[in-house]
Enzyme design. Structure first.
Site, PDB file in Angstrom:
ATOM      1  N   ASP A 357       0.813  -1.210   0.000  1.00  0.00           N
ATOM      2  CA  ASP A 357       0.000   0.000   0.000  1.00  0.00           C
ATOM      3  C   ASP A 357       0.854   1.271   0.000  1.00  0.00           C
ATOM      4  O   ASP A 357       1.589   1.549   0.947  1.00  0.00           O
ATOM      5  CB  ASP A 357      -0.961   0.002   1.202  1.00  0.00           C
ATOM      6  CG  ASP A 357      -2.151   0.914   0.986  1.00  0.00           C
ATOM      7  OD1 ASP A 357      -2.308   1.466  -0.115  1.00  0.00           O
ATOM      8  OD2 ASP A 357      -2.938   1.081   1.939  1.00  0.00           O
ATOM      9  N   LYS A 406      -8.108  -1.439   3.449  1.00  0.00           N
ATOM     10  CA  LYS A 406      -7.448  -0.141   3.627  1.00  0.00           C
ATOM     11  C   LYS A 406      -7.353   0.222   5.094  1.00  0.00           C
ATOM     12  O   LYS A 406      -6.326   0.736   5.569  1.00  0.00           O
ATOM     13  CB  LYS A 406      -8.213   0.923   2.847  1.00  0.00           C
ATOM     14  CG  LYS A 406      -7.667   2.333   2.990  1.00  0.00           C
ATOM     15  CD  LYS A 406      -6.306   2.490   2.338  1.00  0.00           C
ATOM     16  CE  LYS A 406      -6.400   2.539   0.837  1.00  0.00           C
ATOM     17  NZ  LYS A 406      -5.097   2.898   0.220  1.00  0.00           N
ATOM     18  N   LYS A 459      -8.080  14.685  -2.814  1.00  0.00           N
ATOM     19  CA  LYS A 459      -8.473  14.050  -1.546  1.00  0.00           C
ATOM     20  C   LYS A 459      -8.382  15.031  -0.383  1.00  0.00           C
ATOM     21  O   LYS A 459      -7.435  15.823  -0.291  1.00  0.00           O
ATOM     22  CB  LYS A 459      -7.589  12.831  -1.277  1.00  0.00           C
ATOM     23  CG  LYS A 459      -7.918  12.095   0.012  1.00  0.00           C
ATOM     24  CD  LYS A 459      -7.205  10.765   0.090  1.00  0.00           C
ATOM     25  CE  LYS A 459      -5.716  10.904   0.283  1.00  0.00           C
ATOM     26  NZ  LYS A 459      -5.073   9.596   0.502  1.00  0.00           N
ATOM     27  N   LYS A 531       2.584   1.901   3.357  1.00  0.00           N
ATOM     28  CA  LYS A 531       1.836   2.058   4.612  1.00  0.00           C
ATOM     29  C   LYS A 531       2.027   0.895   5.569  1.00  0.00           C
ATOM     30  O   LYS A 531       2.161   1.076   6.770  1.00  0.00           O
ATOM     31  CB  LYS A 531       0.337   2.155   4.302  1.00  0.00           C
ATOM     32  CG  LYS A 531      -0.182   3.488   3.834  1.00  0.00           C
ATOM     33  CD  LYS A 531      -1.698   3.457   3.827  1.00  0.00           C
ATOM     34  CE  LYS A 531      -2.285   4.747   3.259  1.00  0.00           C
ATOM     35  NZ  LYS A 531      -2.180   4.796   1.786  1.00  0.00           N
TER      36      LYS A 531
END
Length: 575
Positions: A357, A406, A459, A531
């Site tokens: 990620d 996520k 975002k 991540k």
């Protein structure tokens, strides 16, 4: 379908019609600039995209040898400390050292990058960025003329402190100058997508780049068409079905695996490549269930593919194909692509894998801010994170199963920093007579992601850090971050590809070994860009951004026999 071979197949001598048109080929002449643009031959190249000397740094040391056959071999001593816990809160500490030889191939290979999800926001942004930099295309914005660059890339747009000059002043050099690395302009880009749209149409659909830039790169992008991809509807949001008009036919997962392997081989041979990196930038999948006898070992995983087991995901098929073809595979999404059997398969073939990620915005800030607070002796009590976005990533994440993938990748980012400070986060109480599990207090931590089509790729992220101060005091930090999601993620793709390629050229041996060997299959050095960093099974994850960058910096220094940089003398002025 016969069982899947565990050994890589040799590259064929013929070229398949399925090989995609790469970014660097089959492109028409650049669109002519209007008179508001500087001519291409006089327009300056941005420093992040400029070509610098192939070997800008030469180290004069008895610990580094430059060989006639294109290698540099560094003698390096790794210094560490072992600690033994004693009764009464005491520790016995012993300095240790281990000697290595690090051998780096100085010959930079012609490298291809194959993207899974090439027609998505990230894939189209990457291709357009490389084309704009390659042809030095400037474009008009409301603020004036914009020139292409690689801002946001650790490799291309950041520096590290190399040492001091004769006047005692710090000397900083570009990250990419320490050892020879691929220039992103030279990457040959191709890949797969479940959507058949050529990349010019996909770029317009993404709505990431300025119109004038899209207008100029569109003739190049129109020539780029994704290969058919794997589509298993149960792994992504049902709302993605309308895009799925470019899929590999049939339901045989073994046949799909073999097709992806052929695509990799054809792409490599048809473009005359020395190396290929495969990277997943497609939709987030739901988590795969870990089932004993299905995906817990390499042999079981291969059998599960051959038997079309429902818990074998498209991303795992792509990972297996890359592993069996001996090329690195990077997972840029949060799903558990690397089930235990997939990691074992990579170990068996000594192939490189990395994930999971992309760490681009909110989580990257969190890995810095949580580290700062805890290391400053301030105790975060709760961290609340909210996002909304309107691109296709947000649309796919609107389904609970995909959001859960996520949420898992974003939620673990503070764990190691909290565990490092037992003064702030005390062991949890246990019932009388029971043994402590080792668990400690932990900040309340929640993540929310909402799909808001109107904001597109821009975002919004809001975070609240609620912390305890001295004498019962409280502190609240609120952060609002608005960012163009794909313009943060695309530089990470470049960094991951360039660093993964470099790591294929580094081998090492210890004093008790006669032969050099490759690095371990799981590329933990890529953690800075990810991540939820994948690590060797049983090894603790390090999420602190400063520690992740230091590891990369120190590894590059080790390749040229330099010890980690230290400020001890600078701060003490010891002569």
């Amino acid at each position: 379908m016969s069982p899947i071979a565990l050994d890589p197949s040799p590259a064929p001598n013929t070229t398949s019609s399925r090989a995609p048109a790469p970014v660097s080929q089959h492109a028409p002449a650049p669109v002519a600039h209007s008179n508001i643009y500087a001519p291409l031959d006089s327009q300056p190249v941005d420093p992040t995209a400029a070509r610098r000397p192939a070997e800008a740094i030469t180290v004069d040391s008895q610990n580094l040898k430059y060989t006639d056959d294109g290698f540099m071999v560094a003698d390096y001593t790794f210094h560490s400390t072992t600690v033994k816990k004693l009764e009464g809160g005491k520790f016995a500490v012993k300095p240790t050292e281990k000697k290595f030889e690090l051998r780096t191939d100085r010959n930079v290979p012609k490298t291809g990058l194959m993207l899974v999800g090439w027609g998505g926001n990230n894939g189209t942004t990457l291709s357009a960025t490389i084309l704009a930099n390659k042809h030095n295309i400037s474009w008009s914005t409301r603020d004036g003329i914009q020139t292409p660059n690689y801002i946001g890339s650790l490799v291309r747009a950041s520096t590290l402190r190399l040492g001091t000059d004769e006047d005692g002043k710090d000397v900083h050099v570009p990250f990419s100058d320490v050892v020879p690395m691929v220039h992103p302009n030279d990457l040959v880009v191709g890949g797969w997508d479940i959507s058949a749209a050529p990349l010019d149409a996909a770029m317009r659909r993404a709505k990431v780049l300025d119109y004038d830039l899209q207008r100029q790169v569109a003739p190049f992008m129109a020539e780029l068409k994704p290969l058919p991809s794997i589509y298993y509807p149960t792994f992504i949001n049902a709302n993605q079905e309308e895009r799925a008009d470019n899929v590999i036919p049939g339901t045989s997962k073994a046949a799909h695996l073999e097709q992806i392997r052929k695509d990799i081989r054809n792409f490599k041979s048809s473009n005359g490549l020395d190396q290929v990196i495969v990277l997943w930038t497609a939709n987030t999948e739901r988590y795969s269930a870990i089932i004993p006898g299905v995906n817990d070992t390499k042999d079981n995983l291969v059998r599960a593919v051959d038997e079309d087991h429902e818990e074998v995901s498209p991303s795992t098929i792509f990972a297996m194909a890359a592993i069996l073809e001996g090329v690195p595979y990077i997972n840029g999404a949060p799903q558990n692509t690397f089930v235990p059997g997939c990691i074992q398969l990579a170990e068996h073939h000594k192939s490189f894998i990395g994930g999971d990620d992309f760490k681009s915005g909110q989580t990257k800030v969190k890995s810095v801010l949580a580290d700062f607070l805890v290391n400053a002796g301030i105790k975060p009590l709760s961290i609340a994170s909210y996002n909304h976005l309107g691109n296709n990533d947000g649309r796919n994440l609107s389904a609970p199963a995909q959001f859960r993938s996520k949420e898992i990748s974003k939620s673990s980012v503070v764990d190691d920093m909290v565990a490092a400070n037992h003064l702030l986060y005390k062991p949890l109480p246990v019932a009388k007579g029971e043994k402590s599990t080792g668990e400690t207090e932990h900040p309340d931590h929640c993540i929310v992601i909402k799909y808001m089509p109107a904001v597109g790729d821009d975002k919004r992220a809001l975070d609240e850090y609620y912390s305890e101060l001295m004498m019962g005091g409280r502190n609240v930090l609120n952060i609002f971050n608005e960012c163009q999601d794909s313009l943060l993620a695309t530089p990470l793709i470049i960094d991951l590809a360039l660093l993964a390629e470099l790591l294929t050229r580094v081998t090492y041996r210890t004093s008790d070994k006669s032969e050099f060997e490759s690095l371990y299959s799981v590329l933990g050095l890529l953690s800075y860009m990810l991540k939820a960093p994948l690590t060797k099974p049983g090894t603790d994850v390090i999420n602190s951004l400063s520690r992740q960058r230091n590891a990369l910096e120190n590894f590059l220094r080790a390749c040229v026999s330099l010890q980690p940089a230290s400020d001890l003398v600078n701060f003490t002025q010891m002569e």
